[in-house]
Design an enzyme around this catalytic site. Sequence first.
Site, short mmCIF file in Angstrom:
data_model
loop_
_atom_site.label_atom_id
_atom_site.label_comp_id
_atom_site.label_asym_id
_atom_site.label_seq_id
_atom_site.Cartn_x
_atom_site.Cartn_y
_atom_site.Cartn_z
N CYS A 184 -38.96 -0.97 26.93
CA CYS A 184 -38.47 -2.32 27.23
C CYS A 184 -38.89 -2.71 28.65
CB CYS A 184 -36.96 -2.38 27.14
SG CYS A 184 -36.27 -1.50 25.72
N1 GLN Z 1 -34.89 3.66 23.52
C1 GLN Z 1 -34.28 2.43 23.90
C2 GLN Z 1 -34.04 1.52 22.72
O1 GLN Z 1 -34.36 1.81 21.60
C3 GLN Z 1 -35.11 1.71 24.94
C4 GLN Z 1 -36.36 1.22 24.30
C5 GLN Z 1 -37.42 0.85 25.26
O2 GLN Z 1 -37.40 1.11 26.45
N2 GLN Z 1 -38.40 0.27 24.66
O3 GLN Z 1 -33.52 0.49 22.92
#
Ligand code: GLN
Length: 235
Positions: free
Chosen positions: A2
């Site tokens: 994210c």
């Molecule tokens: N693993 C976390 C989620 O699924 C963060 C995902 C991310 O950083 N893309 O929300």
Amino acid sequence: MCRHAAWLGPPRSLTTLLGEPEYGLIRQSYAPRMQRHGMINADGFGVGWYDPVSGGPVRYRRTIPIWTDANLPGLAGAARSGCLLAAVRSATVGMPVEESATAPFADGRWLLSHNGRVRGEAVRSLVDSAESTCDAAWVAAAVFARLRDGVPLGDALTEVVTHAGTKDPEARLNLLATDGSAVAATTWGDTLFLDTGDDGVLIASEPLDDRPAWQAVPDRHLVLATGGGVRVQPF
Ligand code: GLN
């Protein structure tokens, strides 16, 4: 992976992190420039800020892409605070898409966002429960448990990141957390940038614009921003 961002300084509206800068989180949701894991961040978003009257955090989380929320521009323009935190989400494979899996996670005065992924076993021994099966919700719950025990913000992040990162060598654990008066962030596997201006500090997964003020934080570091300045130190 994210994207997340925070502001600490004189009161500003949430648009400071979202639509105002050229590469704010709205643009980063569909066209991130430095993202290495995942192409777009369309699995939801969340924003948090501190109410000037009560002093407490306010949160707004959705599971829709940030650019599709027609109510957000009005809300973001009106939500002003000296401490802002926002995140756009690209759900890790296997993780649920639901509001309870979306940052910012909250407990008491604290807000937290996680960029990355970590195996469940690496964090589940640190805390009994979390609001979602999402790895980020467990990371947040583990940090909040330490904060409730009185551990300072930077130390709580350090403990959880180094524990989980040691148990899962593949983990990526870039965290961003605040209590409304200090912002702490970690780098563990992904990018993070700082813009320490005259009146406040911006912290973001990637720069929100092309000004040369943005500086990269090295991997495996803790950033601690307070009213008194910004400290960057290795774990
Ligand atoms: N693993 C976390 C989620 O699924 C963060 C995902 C991310 O950083 N893309 O929300």
